[in-house]
Design a protein around this motif. Structure first.
Motif, short mmCIF file in Angstrom:
data_model
loop_
_atom_site.label_atom_id
_atom_site.label_comp_id
_atom_site.label_asym_id
_atom_site.label_seq_id
_atom_site.Cartn_x
_atom_site.Cartn_y
_atom_site.Cartn_z
N LYS A 29 -49.02 18.18 54.06
CA LYS A 29 -47.81 17.83 55.45
C LYS A 29 -48.12 19.21 56.22
O LYS A 29 -48.82 19.91 57.00
CB LYS A 29 -46.77 18.94 54.52
CG LYS A 29 -46.06 18.32 52.85
CD LYS A 29 -45.23 18.58 52.03
CE LYS A 29 -45.17 17.72 51.19
NZ LYS A 29 -43.12 18.58 50.38
N ASP A 33 -47.20 21.36 57.74
CA ASP A 33 -47.11 23.03 57.62
C ASP A 33 -48.83 23.37 57.26
O ASP A 33 -49.36 24.24 57.82
CB ASP A 33 -46.10 23.76 56.89
CG ASP A 33 -46.22 22.99 55.56
OD1 ASP A 33 -46.53 22.08 54.90
OD2 ASP A 33 -46.19 24.21 54.32
N ARG A 67 -50.89 22.17 59.90
CA ARG A 67 -50.48 23.81 61.29
C ARG A 67 -51.99 24.81 60.84
O ARG A 67 -51.52 24.85 62.37
CB ARG A 67 -49.47 23.45 61.48
CG ARG A 67 -48.14 24.50 62.66
CD ARG A 67 -47.48 24.54 63.02
NE ARG A 67 -46.97 23.18 62.93
CZ ARG A 67 -45.64 22.98 61.91
NH1 ARG A 67 -45.45 24.14 60.60
NH2 ARG A 67 -44.98 21.27 62.22
N ARG A 68 -51.74 25.05 60.01
CA ARG A 68 -52.26 26.15 59.60
C ARG A 68 -53.33 25.57 59.48
O ARG A 68 -54.44 27.18 58.43
CB ARG A 68 -51.71 26.32 58.48
CG ARG A 68 -49.86 26.96 58.93
CD ARG A 68 -48.78 27.74 57.64
NE ARG A 68 -50.11 28.54 56.12
CZ ARG A 68 -50.00 28.65 55.32
NH1 ARG A 68 -48.93 27.46 54.35
NH2 ARG A 68 -50.07 29.66 54.73
N PHE A 123 -39.10 18.05 59.46
CA PHE A 123 -40.34 18.70 59.11
C PHE A 123 -41.45 17.75 58.87
O PHE A 123 -42.17 18.58 59.15
CB PHE A 123 -40.20 19.93 58.02
CG PHE A 123 -40.92 20.65 56.97
CD1 PHE A 123 -42.18 21.05 57.57
CD2 PHE A 123 -42.26 19.04 55.60
CE1 PHE A 123 -43.23 21.76 57.30
CE2 PHE A 123 -42.71 20.37 55.04
CZ PHE A 123 -44.01 20.61 55.73
N ILE A 124 -41.12 16.73 58.81
CA ILE A 124 -42.75 15.72 57.63
C ILE A 124 -42.75 14.75 58.92
O ILE A 124 -43.90 14.41 58.97
CB ILE A 124 -42.00 15.38 56.69
CG1 ILE A 124 -43.13 14.88 55.65
CG2 ILE A 124 -41.55 14.22 56.68
CD1 ILE A 124 -43.97 15.48 54.86
N ARG A 154 -49.50 25.23 45.93
CA ARG A 154 -48.21 25.61 46.44
C ARG A 154 -48.21 27.53 45.92
O ARG A 154 -47.88 27.76 46.96
CB ARG A 154 -47.19 25.10 45.84
CG ARG A 154 -47.01 23.61 46.48
CD ARG A 154 -46.12 22.68 45.56
NE ARG A 154 -46.27 21.87 46.55
CZ ARG A 154 -45.75 20.62 45.64
NH1 ARG A 154 -44.93 20.16 44.23
NH2 ARG A 154 -44.70 19.52 46.89
N ALA A 181 -48.01 28.86 49.53
CA ALA A 181 -46.50 28.23 50.35
C ALA A 181 -45.81 29.62 49.24
O ALA A 181 -45.87 30.04 48.83
CB ALA A 181 -46.43 26.61 50.06
N THR A 189 -42.26 28.90 50.38
CA THR A 189 -40.58 28.22 50.68
C THR A 189 -40.82 26.99 49.51
O THR A 189 -41.44 26.09 50.14
CB THR A 189 -40.06 28.39 51.81
OG1 THR A 189 -40.79 27.39 52.56
CG2 THR A 189 -39.94 29.77 52.87
N GLU A 241 -41.33 24.18 52.82
CA GLU A 241 -42.90 23.63 54.00
C GLU A 241 -43.79 24.42 52.27
O GLU A 241 -43.80 25.27 52.55
CB GLU A 241 -42.31 25.36 54.71
CG GLU A 241 -41.50 24.77 55.29
CD GLU A 241 -42.02 25.14 56.52
OE1 GLU A 241 -43.24 25.55 57.68
OE2 GLU A 241 -41.35 24.68 57.97
N ASN A 242 -43.92 23.71 51.61
CA ASN A 242 -44.83 23.88 50.81
C ASN A 242 -46.05 22.66 50.75
O ASN A 242 -46.43 22.62 49.69
CB ASN A 242 -44.12 22.91 48.75
CG ASN A 242 -43.74 21.76 48.85
OD1 ASN A 242 -43.65 21.20 49.65
ND2 ASN A 242 -42.77 21.70 48.25
N VAL A 243 -46.80 22.89 51.75
CA VAL A 243 -48.01 22.62 51.71
C VAL A 243 -48.73 20.54 51.42
O VAL A 243 -49.53 20.02 52.40
CB VAL A 243 -48.67 23.41 51.18
CG1 VAL A 243 -50.62 22.75 52.00
CG2 VAL A 243 -48.49 24.84 51.96
#
Ligand code: DAT
Ligand code: MG
Length: 138
Positions: free
Chosen positions: A9, A11, A14-15, A64-65, A102, A106, A108, A111-113
């Motif tokens: 996802k 997040d 991005r990370r 978010f997605i 997760r 993660a 939350t 936002e569970n990756v």
């Protein structure tokens, strides 16, 4: 042999977690039969998460997605559907098994990756939503 749809996802991308997650998939022994980085359209997001349309978090989920690039992955292997779900861990990272993605990456539910199809029917539907036939290895 079974196929499933997996996604890193926004997040996770991005990370910078894409290499780590792909490494886990390959160490596990699943075959990557489709792989692409993409930004999901609102329409595809609303279809993908259609079962959650009436839930209070639906709007945030779609924002978010669609909010950054994702990595869409088609996986193949023995029991790949439940196996990939096990590698991801529970939806809420607080309940995710130690060592799962997760649990490890993660904090939350929102936002569970990663994503993974939850049944053979959703795997077929989601693979068809994200990949054209010619994009998947035979
Ligand atoms: P999963 O992603 O484990 O299949 P799901 O299908 O129940 O979980 O939900 C899809 C996504 O929606 C989930 O990964 C994160 C978000 N979500 C689910 N429940 C939520 C909640 N209570 N609050 C915020 N986001 C939630
Ligand atoms: Mg789900």
């Amino acid at each position: 042999m079974e196929r499933t749809f997996a996604m890193i996802k926004p997040d996770g991308v991005r990370r910078g977690l894409t290499p780590e997650i792909l490494a886990r998939i390959q160490r596990k022994g699943y075959r990557v039969v489709g792989l692409k980085q993409m930004v999901i359209s609102r329409e595809v997001a609303e279809t993908h998460y259609g079962e959650h349309r009436e839930r209070p978090f639906f709007g945030e989920l779609v924002e978010f997605i669609t909010g950054g690039p994702v990595v869409a992955i088609a996986l193949e292997g023995n029991d790949a559907i439940t196996g990939w779900r096990a590698m991801m861990g529970a939806t809420n990272p607080a309940n995710a098994a130690p060592g799962s993605i997760r649990a490890d990456f993660a904090t939350t539910t929102g936002e569970n990756v990663t994503h993974g199809s939850d049944s053979p029917e959703s795997a077929e539907r989601e693979l068809g939503l994200f990949f054209a036939e010619g994009e998947l290895l035979k």
